[in-house]
Write a protein that holds these residues in place. Structure first.
Motif: not given
Length: 309
Positions: A122, A125, A127, A129-130, A132-134
Motif C-alpha cells: 500500500y 497510506a 490511515q 487501510v482496507s 480497496q485502498t490504492e
C-alpha cells in the motif's frame, strides 16, 4: 489436506507449521541444507522435508511431484529486513522463483495457492487501510510483493487454482529476529541498556504471531476464501505505549531514549489494517496485545543466551 509450506524455518513459517500439524494436515516443507531449523527442530520427524532452494524450484520438482500437494502456503521471501528493502534481488530472485514454483505445483494438480503479502504494497497510506485502498508501494520490496500478488492471481485463474493473498501488517512474538523493534527493545532492556528510540508517536497495528499463523491456516481451510485479505489486529496503539508496557514488564526503573532517533523523511505515522474481510469468514485475533507482549518478554528472558553478543 496435503500442504507444501515454504519458509517453514522462518518466524511466521514455524508457527504456521505447528498450526497445520495441530489441525492434522500432512505437510512437506522446503529447506536448504544450509538452513538452521532451530525453530522447528522438534517437528521435522512429523513432516516431509524437501531439500533445495525454493527460489530455484526446479531443484524441488521431483520431490513436489512425489508429494502431490493439494495446497501451497508460500511464505518464503529473500530480503525482509529494512536494509534489504531496495535490493534488486527483491525483483530478480523472489518473483521469478515464486512464479516457477506455482507452475510446478499447478502441473501436479495443486488446487490452492495461499501467498503472504505485505502492508508495504500500500505504501505510506497513513490511515486505516482496507483491501480497496490504492496500492502505491515505495520500495522494491513492496513493488515485488504487489507484482507477485497480481501475477499469481492471473496464473491461478489460468490454471484453475484458488488464489488467496494475505497482506501482513506488523507481527511480533517469541522467536522473532532480533533486528525488529520489539525484540530489539526487549533484548536491550534485558541487558540493562538504554534503547535509542523515536518519540514513539506512531500508531501501529501489531498482531501476535500465533494469530498470524491461525489466520493463514483459517484461509487455507476455508476453501471459499479467495482474493486479498489484510492481516493485522485491526487496532492501532502508539509505539510509546507499547514500548512503555514492555519496559514495565521488565523493570519500571529502566530509562527509555525517546526522541533520540529522528523520524525518517518517509516515516509512516499511522499503520492500521481494516480486517473486515477476514472477520467475514469467521476469523478474528485471539491474543490481546498485553497478553502477547507478556509472553514475548518471558520467552526472550528465558532465551536471552541465543542473542548474547
Amino acid at each position: 489436506m496435503r500442504v507444501l509450506l515454504t519458509g517453514a524455518t522462518g518466524f511466521v513459517g514455524s508457527y504456521t507449521l505447528r498450526n497445520l500439524l495441530e489441525q492434522g494436515d500432512t505437510v512437506a516443507v522446503v529447506m536448504r541444507t544450509s538452513s538452521d531449523p532451530w525453530r522447528i527442530q522438534g517437528l521435522l520427524d512429523r513432516v516431509t522435508v524437501l531439500y533445495g532452494d525454493v527460489f530455484t524450484p526446479q531443484t524441488l520438482a521431483e520431490g513436489i511431484a512425489q508429494f502431490r500437494p493439494e495446497a501451497v502456503i508460500h511464505l518464503a521471501w529473500k530480503g525482509v529486513g529494512n536494509a534489504e528493502r531496495n535490493d534488486v534481488a527483491q525483483v530478480y530472485e523472489n518473483v521469478p522463483g515464486s512464479l516457477e514454483l506455482l507452475r510446478i505445483v499447478a502441473e501436479t494438480g495443486c488446487q490452492h495457492w495461499i501467498g503472504l503479502g505485505s502492508q508495504a504494497e500500500y505504501g505510506p497510506a497513513n490511515q486505516i487501510v482496507s483491501e480497496q485502498t490504492e496500492t502505491a508501494p515505495t520500495t522494491l520490496y513492496g513493488i515485488s510483493k504487489l507484482a507477485l500478488c497480481q501475477l499469481t492471481k492471473g496464473l491461478c485463474q489460468h490454471y484453475g487454482m484458488r488464489f488467496a493473498w494475505l497482506r501482513l501488517f506488523s507481527s511480533y512474538g517469541p522467536m522473532d529476529s532480533p533486528y525488529w523493534m520489539i525484540p530489539y527493545l526487549i533484548l536491550s532492556l534485558l541487558r540493562r541498556e538504554r534503547p535509542k528510540l523515536t518519540k514513539g508517536e506512531q500508531l501501529w497495528d501489531y498482531l501476535y504471531v500465533g494469530d498470524v499463523a491461525d489466520a493463514i491456516c483459517h484461509v487455507l481451510h476455508h476453501t471459499g476464501a479467495e482474493g486479498v485479505f489484510n492481516l493485522g489486529s485491526g487496532e492501532a496503539r502508539s509505539l510509546r505505549s507499547i514500548i512503555e508496557y514492555i519496559r514495565d514488564n521488565i523493570d519500571t526503573s529502566l530509562p527509555l531514549g525517546f526522541g533520540e532517533v529522528p523520524y525518517r523523511p518517509d516515516q509512516v505515522m499511522h499503520l492500521q489494517a481494516d480486517i473486515g474481510r477476514l472477520r467475514a469468514i469467521g476469523w478474528k485475533p485471539k491474543t490481546s496485545l498485553e497478553q502477547g507482549l507478556k509472553q514475548t518478554v518471558e520467552w526472550y528472558r528465558a532465551n536471552q543466551h541465543r542473542y548474547n553478543r
